[in-house]
Structure formats: C-alpha cells, structure tokens
Scaffold this motif. Structure first.
Motif, PDB file in Angstrom:
ATOM      1  N   ALA A 124       0.841  -1.200   0.000  1.00 14.34           N
ATOM      2  CA  ALA A 124       0.000   0.000   0.000  1.00 14.34           C
ATOM      3  C   ALA A 124       0.877   1.253   0.000  1.00 14.34           C
ATOM      4  O   ALA A 124       0.620   2.218  -0.715  1.00 14.34           O
ATOM      5  CB  ALA A 124      -0.932  -0.020   1.210  1.00 14.34           C
ATOM      6  N   ASP A 128       0.826   4.646  -2.370  1.00 18.66           N
ATOM      7  CA  ASP A 128       0.105   5.685  -1.632  1.00 18.66           C
ATOM      8  C   ASP A 128       0.635   7.045  -2.069  1.00 18.66           C
ATOM      9  O   ASP A 128       1.842   7.228  -2.180  1.00 18.66           O
ATOM     10  CB  ASP A 128       0.348   5.475  -0.124  1.00 18.66           C
ATOM     11  CG  ASP A 128      -0.464   6.427   0.737  1.00 18.66           C
ATOM     12  OD1 ASP A 128      -1.590   6.768   0.333  1.00 18.66           O
ATOM     13  OD2 ASP A 128       0.039   6.823   1.803  1.00 18.66           O
ATOM     14  N   VAL A 139      -3.744   5.128  -0.493  1.00 23.17           N
ATOM     15  CA  VAL A 139      -3.958   3.680  -0.398  1.00 23.17           C
ATOM     16  C   VAL A 139      -3.579   3.256   1.011  1.00 23.17           C
ATOM     17  O   VAL A 139      -2.428   3.410   1.432  1.00 23.17           O
ATOM     18  CB  VAL A 139      -3.113   2.917  -1.435  1.00 23.17           C
ATOM     19  CG1 VAL A 139      -3.412   1.417  -1.364  1.00 23.17           C
ATOM     20  CG2 VAL A 139      -3.384   3.442  -2.838  1.00 23.17           C
ATOM     21  N   VAL A 149      -8.960   2.580  -0.774  1.00 19.90           N
ATOM     22  CA  VAL A 149      -8.371   3.470  -1.773  1.00 19.90           C
ATOM     23  C   VAL A 149      -9.244   4.719  -1.856  1.00 19.90           C
ATOM     24  O   VAL A 149     -10.464   4.617  -2.018  1.00 19.90           O
ATOM     25  CB  VAL A 149      -8.266   2.778  -3.148  1.00 19.90           C
ATOM     26  CG1 VAL A 149      -7.762   3.750  -4.210  1.00 19.90           C
ATOM     27  CG2 VAL A 149      -7.351   1.561  -3.067  1.00 19.90           C
ATOM     28  N   SER A 198      -0.280   1.916 -10.900  1.00 16.82           N
ATOM     29  CA  SER A 198      -0.003   1.148  -9.683  1.00 16.82           C
ATOM     30  C   SER A 198       0.509  -0.246 -10.041  1.00 16.82           C
ATOM     31  O   SER A 198       1.394  -0.784  -9.367  1.00 16.82           O
ATOM     32  CB  SER A 198      -1.235   1.086  -8.784  1.00 16.82           C
ATOM     33  OG  SER A 198      -2.344   0.590  -9.474  1.00 16.82           O
ATOM     34  N   VAL A 222      -4.541  -3.790  -7.391  1.00 10.28           N
ATOM     35  CA  VAL A 222      -5.607  -3.518  -6.427  1.00 10.28           C
ATOM     36  C   VAL A 222      -6.958  -3.621  -7.145  1.00 10.28           C
ATOM     37  O   VAL A 222      -7.234  -2.859  -8.076  1.00 10.28           O
ATOM     38  CB  VAL A 222      -5.490  -2.121  -5.788  1.00 10.28           C
ATOM     39  CG1 VAL A 222      -6.422  -2.028  -4.575  1.00 10.28           C
ATOM     40  CG2 VAL A 222      -4.068  -1.838  -5.351  1.00 10.28           C
TER      41      VAL A 222
END
Ligand code: ZN
Length: 412
Positions: A124, A128, A139, A149, A198, A222
C-alpha cells in the motif's frame, strides 16, 4: 429528564417462529430476565428501519436509524469501509474497498487475494500518494489482503463501475462511467490510469520479486469495488443533534466505519471481536464509563454475533447468545440515572432464511420521562403490543430528541 443516551443495536436480532423452539423466536425462547426488566420500565414497539417490507442492509439501516437518509448519504460501501480503518475523509472524496490481488501481464486475475496475503502495508505504501490529473490517491492497508483506496480532488463522481469482476480467472475490468456526467467520465478515466500506474510500480517491487521466487502469489494489483462519495452536505452526528461528544463502541469494522463516517469517536475495547467470543462485559463497562465519567452525551453500542449466527441458521446458538447478552446487560444498571436506554436491532436475520429480512424488530425506550406501557417482556411479539406501535427507523432520533426535550417546535 434525560441528558444522556445509550443506543444499543443488536444486529440481526429479530427472527421468525421456530417449531423446535416451541413456536417461538430465539429472542422469545431465550431466558432474558434483565432485558425483560428493562422492557417493563420502557415504552415498547416494533420497527422496520427502512420501512415496511423493505429488506435492509446493515449499513443503510444504521444510517437511517441515525437519521441519515441512505438515498442521500449512502452512495457505496467504500467511504464507510475506509472510515472504519481510521482514514479521515474530506467532503467530495471518492473511496473504494480494495483487495490486493495477483494478475498476469494480460491482466487476467490469477488470485483475487494474492494468496490471502496477511499484511499489505508495504504494498500500500508503494502506491500511496500517487497523483494523476490533479487527483491524489491514498492507499491504506486494512485487514489481511484488504485496503482502502481514496481519491481526493475536484470534480469527482462515485457513479462508476468496479474494476473487480468478483470472480477468479476473469479479466480486470475497465472502469466506466454509469452516467453521462463529465465528473463520472473523468473519474473513470483517472481510475483506469491509476490502475496502470499502480501495476507498473507493484510488479517491480523487491518484495514482489521475493514472493515470486518463493512461489507465492504477488500482490501486484488492487481490485476496486463499492465506490462511494463522502457527501458535501453530510453534517456530523454531533452537529446535527447538538451533542458535545458521541461515541461508537463496536467490534465490527463496518460499524466502527459508520460511527466514524458520522464523526463519532471510535472507542477501542479490549476483547471486542464482533465474534461470539466477544467480551460483552468490557463493552458494557466501557459504555457506562463513557457516560458516567467521560462526558459523552450519546453512545452507540453495537453487538454483532446475533446476525452472523442467524446467517448460519443456528437458532440454538442465537438463543444462547441472546442469553449471554442478557447476562451482561445488567451492567447498564450502573448508568447515571438521567440516561435514556434504547435497545433495538437494525433488521431481522431469520435462521430459516439465513439472511436479512424485513420482519420488524423490537425497540424499547427506557428512561425518565418515558411514558411506559404494560409490556413486561423483550420480544418481537410482546413489544408489538407496546404503546409505541410500529415505527420506521427515521423516527428513532426524533423520538430520542423529544424525550430529551430537545426537539424543534414546528409552528408556534
Ligand atoms: Zn445488520
């Protein structure tokens, strides 16, 4: 006169008549001397949180009981979930529930939970704070493979689809707008860009390379679902009802999320697990302490296992757990004398159906100034004979405020 309020919501408490329990509900079949004593001093009734015949979710039902119309204030599960993991939402934020999962280079989903990875903090952290087209992504790790999220920036909409196909082996879905607004189009575009970015970052992480070498599923994507927006017009619970301090005592993440979403203080209680082993004594003692010693005006106490046991169809277990609640609820006798005690449920979870139903639940109001009736037993059918009659969830807070002498006068 009452100055303090304790609202206890026993999740999924209501049920139907069960032959094996002598044609009684688990609540009626349970020995509940303490709950009965409270009912005897109460005004009693029955309630359907969202209205007659409407089968409520726990989230929407709680919002309605607290006086927040779910048609306005519930746009998706995301914001409540992220509030539950302690994220401070700002008005206009769009939030999702997320799973760290594993995809291949063609974006086929290999595992929806990255091999049930137990901690995604590092993953995460790696994604983030990403910014795309003026939108910042947060995140935040949640339990095990889960994450919250959050998108923050101007012109966002929650009216977009999930990227999560909800099945293993499917392909990651492109996020598309569900309406024709510029906001929904823009939000979908930005989420799709975030997915690409991501993935690029996650697949090259050292920790993922290590997982690959060790034959573990990588946490390289994610999966997002349940987009919701934190509404601009959402007033905090304290502001709306003119309370100084309100608190939420719950074991389950969703219920802490609802408390936090409405701006209540979330009180962590040792042993509060939301499971049948939950420490009810600690929870009730905490409630008494908050009201008597910590200057709280309003405490929301949530008890979860009645619902999960009902979903298992285990009527004996449900009856026994209700008796366990009854055993510790006498702790509430230690509350300051000017406290109003309200006990109800968010919906029924009949063991026969193993799911929520619209069967009404009992509701009782006990405290100074309450016009008590003749009901002397806490149960679905006994409370139906009470003076309060049938109410919808939206009347709970107005009734509380009126008992407190705080309700607004209509007219002169
Ligand atoms: Zn529920």
């Amino acid at each position: 006169m009452v100055n303090k309020v304790v609202l206890t919501i026993i999740d999924g408490l209501g049920d139907r008549l069960i032959k094996e329990l002598g044609d009684k509900t688990p609540l009626e079949a349970a020995k509940t001397p303490n709950l009965d004593k409270i009912a005897e001093k109460s005004q009693c009734g029955i309630m359907c949180a969202l209205g007659r015949g409407v089968r409520p979710g726990s989230d929407t039902s709680h919002l309605q009981i607290f006086g927040y119309d779910p048609n306005i204030y519930y746009t998706g599960r995301g914001p409540i979930e992220v509030a539950g993991i302690g994220f401070k939402l700002e008005h206009g934020d769009v939030a999702f529930r997320g799973n760290f999962g594993t995809i291949d280079e063609d974006w086929n989903i290999i595992d929806r939970r990255a091999g049930r990875i137990t901690d995604v903090t590092e993953f995460a952290k790696a994604i983030d704070g990403i910014e795309i087209d003026g939108i910042k992504f947060f995140v935040k790790p949640a339990t095990a493979y889960r994450a919250g999220v959050i998108m923050r920036g101007k012109g966002l909409s929650a009216n977009i689809t999930d990227n999560d196909p909800h099945v293993a082996g499917g392909k990651v879905l492109e996020v598309v707008p569900k309406d024709n607004t510029e906001e929904a189009k823009f939000t979908a575009e930005v989420v799709n860009k975030f997915m690409k970015k991501s993935y690029e970052i996650l697949k090259d992480l050292e920790i993922n390379k290590k997982r690959r070498v060790n034959g573990k599923f990588e946490a390289n994507f994610v999966l997002l679902r349940g987009a919701g927006i934190y509404p601009n017009n959402l007033e905090s619970f304290n502001t709306k009802y003119n309370y100084t301090k309100s608190a939420c005592v719950a074991g389950g993440g969703l219920y802490k999320g609802i408390g936090s979403y409405l701006g209540m203080d979330i009180i962590e209680v040792e042993g509060a697990t939301a499971l049948p082993n939950t420490n009810l004594e600690n929870k009730f003692n905490t409630v008494v302490d908050l009201i008597n010693n910590k200057n709280y005006d309003f405490v929301f106490l949530h008890i979860k296992p009645t619902d999960s046991i009902g979903e298992d169809g285990d009527y004996i277990g449900k009856r026994d757990f209700i008796e366990k609640i009854d055993n510790s609820i006498s702790i509430l006798n230690n509350l300051r004398e000017d406290t109003l005690i309200v006990i109800t449920a968010d919906h029924s979870t009949p063991c026969e159906l193993k799911q929520h139903s619209a069967d009404p639940v009992p509701i009782i109001f006990c405290g100074n100034g309450v016009r008590k009736d003749d009901v002397a037993e806490f149960g679905e059918r006994s409370c139906a004979k009470g003076q309060l009659g049938f109410i919808e969830g939206k009347y709970v807070m107005p009734i509380i405020l009126d008992i407190q002498g705080k309700s607004k006068l209509i007219g002169a």
